[in-house]
Design a protein around this motif. Structure first.
Motif, PDB file in Angstrom:
ATOM      1  N   TRP A   1      -0.234 -23.125  32.199  1.00  9.36           N
ATOM      2  CA  TRP A   1      -1.239 -24.118  32.605  1.00  9.36           C
ATOM      3  C   TRP A   1      -2.643 -23.534  32.629  1.00  9.36           C
ATOM      4  CZ3 TRP A   1      -4.320 -23.125  36.784  1.00  9.36           C
ATOM      5  CH2 TRP A   1      -3.899 -22.093  37.638  1.00  9.36           C
ATOM      6  N   TYR A   2      -2.766 -22.281  33.090  1.00  5.60           N
ATOM      7  CA  TYR A   2      -4.090 -21.658  33.217  1.00  5.60           C
ATOM      8  C   TYR A   2      -4.748 -21.486  31.852  1.00  5.60           C
ATOM      9  CZ  TYR A   2      -1.761 -17.400  31.671  1.00  5.60           C
ATOM     10  OH  TYR A   2      -1.059 -16.476  30.926  1.00  5.60           O
ATOM     11  N   GLN A   3      -3.927 -21.240  30.800  1.00  6.56           N
ATOM     12  CA  GLN A   3      -4.486 -21.096  29.462  1.00  6.56           C
ATOM     13  C   GLN A   3      -5.046 -22.424  28.977  1.00  6.56           C
ATOM     14  OE1 GLN A   3      -1.931 -19.008  26.727  1.00  6.56           O
ATOM     15  NE2 GLN A   3      -1.118 -17.664  28.322  1.00  6.56           N
ATOM     16  N   TYR A   4      -4.322 -23.510  29.203  1.00  8.85           N
ATOM     17  CA  TYR A   4      -4.796 -24.823  28.786  1.00  8.85           C
ATOM     18  C   TYR A   4      -6.028 -25.233  29.600  1.00  8.85           C
ATOM     19  CZ  TYR A   4       0.029 -24.513  27.161  1.00  8.85           C
ATOM     20  OH  TYR A   4       1.201 -24.090  26.604  1.00  8.85           O
ATOM     21  N   TYR A   5      -6.064 -24.845  30.859  1.00  8.44           N
ATOM     22  CA  TYR A   5      -7.242 -25.077  31.702  1.00  8.44           C
ATOM     23  C   TYR A   5      -8.463 -24.382  31.106  1.00  8.44           C
ATOM     24  CZ  TYR A   5      -9.932 -24.968  36.155  1.00  8.44           C
ATOM     25  OH  TYR A   5     -10.871 -25.091  37.157  1.00  8.44           O
TER      26      TYR A   5
ATOM     27  N   PRO B   1     -14.078 -27.257  29.198  1.00 11.90           N
ATOM     28  CA  PRO B   1     -15.303 -26.896  29.922  1.00 11.90           C
ATOM     29  C   PRO B   1     -15.069 -26.805  31.427  1.00 11.90           C
ATOM     30  CG  PRO B   1     -15.802 -28.529  28.235  1.00 11.90           C
ATOM     31  CD  PRO B   1     -14.307 -28.420  28.292  1.00 11.90           C
ATOM     32  N   ARG B   2     -14.201 -27.663  31.940  1.00 10.52           N
ATOM     33  CA  ARG B   2     -13.896 -27.618  33.377  1.00 10.52           C
ATOM     34  C   ARG B   2     -13.266 -26.275  33.749  1.00 10.52           C
ATOM     35  NH1 ARG B   2     -12.993 -31.612  37.305  1.00 10.52           N
ATOM     36  NH2 ARG B   2     -11.612 -30.967  39.014  1.00 10.52           N
ATOM     37  N   GLY B   3     -12.384 -25.775  32.897  1.00 10.80           N
ATOM     38  CA  GLY B   3     -11.752 -24.496  33.162  1.00 10.80           C
ATOM     39  C   GLY B   3     -12.748 -23.347  33.160  1.00 10.80           C
ATOM     40  N   GLN B   4     -13.665 -23.359  32.211  1.00 12.62           N
ATOM     41  CA  GLN B   4     -14.686 -22.316  32.171  1.00 12.62           C
ATOM     42  C   GLN B   4     -15.566 -22.381  33.419  1.00 12.62           C
ATOM     43  OE1 GLN B   4     -16.877 -22.145  28.521  1.00 12.62           O
ATOM     44  NE2 GLN B   4     -18.160 -20.444  29.174  1.00 12.62           N
ATOM     45  N   ALA B   5     -15.948 -23.592  33.825  1.00 10.47           N
ATOM     46  CA  ALA B   5     -16.749 -23.744  35.034  1.00 10.47           C
ATOM     47  C   ALA B   5     -15.963 -23.318  36.271  1.00 10.47           C
ATOM     48  CB  ALA B   5     -17.211 -25.191  35.173  1.00 10.47           C
TER      49      ALA B   5
ATOM     50  N   PHE C   1      -9.317 -17.689  41.868  1.00 11.30           N
ATOM     51  CA  PHE C   1      -8.450 -18.038  40.743  1.00 11.30           C
ATOM     52  C   PHE C   1      -7.527 -16.871  40.400  1.00 11.30           C
ATOM     53  CE2 PHE C   1      -7.151 -18.985  36.470  1.00 11.30           C
ATOM     54  CZ  PHE C   1      -7.089 -20.364  36.416  1.00 11.30           C
ATOM     55  N   CYS C   2      -8.094 -15.671  40.325  1.00  9.46           N
ATOM     56  CA  CYS C   2      -7.280 -14.502  39.976  1.00  9.46           C
ATOM     57  C   CYS C   2      -6.297 -14.157  41.084  1.00  9.46           C
ATOM     58  CB  CYS C   2      -8.186 -13.319  39.647  1.00  9.46           C
ATOM     59  SG  CYS C   2      -9.173 -13.566  38.145  1.00  9.46           S
ATOM     60  N   ASP C   3      -6.693 -14.362  42.332  1.00  9.99           N
ATOM     61  CA  ASP C   3      -5.767 -14.150  43.440  1.00  9.99           C
ATOM     62  C   ASP C   3      -4.569 -15.091  43.320  1.00  9.99           C
ATOM     63  OD1 ASP C   3      -5.298 -13.079  46.369  1.00  9.99           O
ATOM     64  OD2 ASP C   3      -5.111 -15.248  46.495  1.00  9.99           O
TER      65      ASP C   3
ATOM     66  N   VAL D   1     -12.804 -13.707  28.829  1.00  9.08           N
ATOM     67  CA  VAL D   1     -11.530 -14.342  29.162  1.00  9.08           C
ATOM     68  C   VAL D   1     -11.392 -15.681  28.452  1.00  9.08           C
ATOM     69  CG1 VAL D   1     -10.215 -15.425  31.031  1.00  9.08           C
ATOM     70  CG2 VAL D   1     -11.239 -13.170  31.369  1.00  9.08           C
ATOM     71  N   ILE D   2     -12.412 -16.503  28.517  1.00 10.55           N
ATOM     72  CA  ILE D   2     -12.343 -17.823  27.904  1.00 10.55           C
ATOM     73  C   ILE D   2     -12.144 -17.711  26.400  1.00 10.55           C
ATOM     74  CG2 ILE D   2     -13.639 -19.933  27.425  1.00 10.55           C
ATOM     75  CD1 ILE D   2     -12.547 -19.745  30.288  1.00 10.55           C
ATOM     76  N   GLN D   3     -12.887 -16.819  25.750  1.00 10.99           N
ATOM     77  CA  GLN D   3     -12.735 -16.666  24.302  1.00 10.99           C
ATOM     78  C   GLN D   3     -11.335 -16.187  23.946  1.00 10.99           C
ATOM     79  OE1 GLN D   3     -12.220 -14.156  21.994  1.00 10.99           O
ATOM     80  NE2 GLN D   3     -12.874 -15.235  20.134  1.00 10.99           N
TER      81      GLN D   3
END
Length: 305
Positions: free
Chosen positions: A154-158, A162-166, A175-177, A210-212
């Motif tokens: 799910w986190y990859q699709y997020y 743009p919402r995921g990057q923000a 998020f990482c925790d 990370v996003i790229q």
């Protein structure tokens, strides 16, 4: 690993100013320990000194986008693609005049280590890889997985949105925790342990890299042309022939290991897969003794099937 910066070193490569920790004698046989996402070199705190005490030269770098590692130019694409991670590892070995090293890595670091072992085996004496064959089959990413596997990503699709990057930008530590807790459900880490690593996520390029990375592997972002030749070779899913031990956390929340090894055919040299009960995704930090033992088995006469 020390909490101050007395063990922090820097190396300028063609692309990066790589920050790394070094332990052991400068003339010792080299061992490179590579972290993944979302972790940093602190995952090897309990392992690095033990390996160095046996006379090895231990290098623990911060990957691009993490901690004090920095890009040299504003014009360099902030790519986290697999070819870039592998090229960074090769540049590190070249810059430190290390002709051949043993590699330990998982997640992103395991990807870099597996690629180096596959494409430049003359540079790799042995490999300890977290979760087997980590070279991405980017063409294959176009095919959906079974639903029980898809939901774990799910986190990859997020991150594709743009919402995921923000969201990662605004809440990177939280998020990482969350990922630490989901991916290592049996690991009872304390807030201080996470906080020591979370400072590495404040790198100004962390989010972009990370996003790229998560967009590129699905074909949603262009790669850096500098790595086109490497990516072309990886598309063939090259085999790994160096002596290898694959460590798999039986409690891995993002990629639970199946009973039957799906990666065996990718390894043409001496190879063994070891399942680690009670261990999640962050293998070297959760299981430092088992990870160290695997490395020593490869380097000091342990026999593989």
């Amino acid at each position: 690993m020390a909490d101050d910066e007395t063990t922090l070193h820097r190396l300028r490569t063609p692309v990066l100013d790589i920050a790394y920790h070094e332990f052991g004698p400068a003339g010792g046989e080299a061992v490179v320990l590579l972290h993944g996402f979302p972790y940093d070199p602190r995952c090897y705190d309990q392992m690095a000194a033990r390996v160095a005490a046996r006379g090895y030269r231990v290098i623990v770098p911060y990957l691009r986008g993490y901690g004090p590692t920095r890009f040299l130019s504003d014009d360099t694409p902030r790519s986290g693609q697999q070819g870039a991670l592998a090229a960074d590892l090769r540049d590190l070995l070249d810059g430190l005049a290390i002709g051949r090293a043993a590699l330990v890595g998982y997640d992103w670091g395991g990807r870099a280590a597996c690629i180096a072992a596959a494409l430049w085996p003359e540079r790799v004496r042995a490999l300890v890889t977290g979760d087997g064959y980590n070279i991405q089959d980017i063409k294959g990413f176009a095919q959906p997985l079974a639903p029980e596997d898809e939901y774990r990503f799910w986190y990859q699709y997020y991150f594709h949105t743009p919402r995921g990057q923000a969201g990662l930008t605004a809440h990177r530590a939280a998020f990482c925790d969350l990922l630490w807790r989901l991916w290592s459900p049996s690991w009872d880490f304390d807030p201080q342990t996470f906080a020591r690593t979370a400072v590495s996520f404040e790198n100004p390029d962390f989010v972009a890299v990370v996003i790229q990375s998560y967009r590129h592997r699905y074909g949603y972002a262009e790669g850096d042309p500098a790595y086109d030749a490497i990516e072309a070779r990886l598309a063939a899913q090259p085999a790994i022939g160096v002596p290898t031990i694959s460590l798999c956390g039986a409690d891995d929340g993002v990629g639970p290991p199946p009973a039957r090894d799906p990666d065996r055919s990718h390894f043409t040299g001496p190879y063994e897969r070891r399942l680690l009960p009670g261990i999640g995704h962050n293998i070297p930090q959760e299981a430092p003794e088992e990870t160290t033992r695997a490395l020593f088995d490869l380097l000091e006469g342990g026999r593989l099937r």
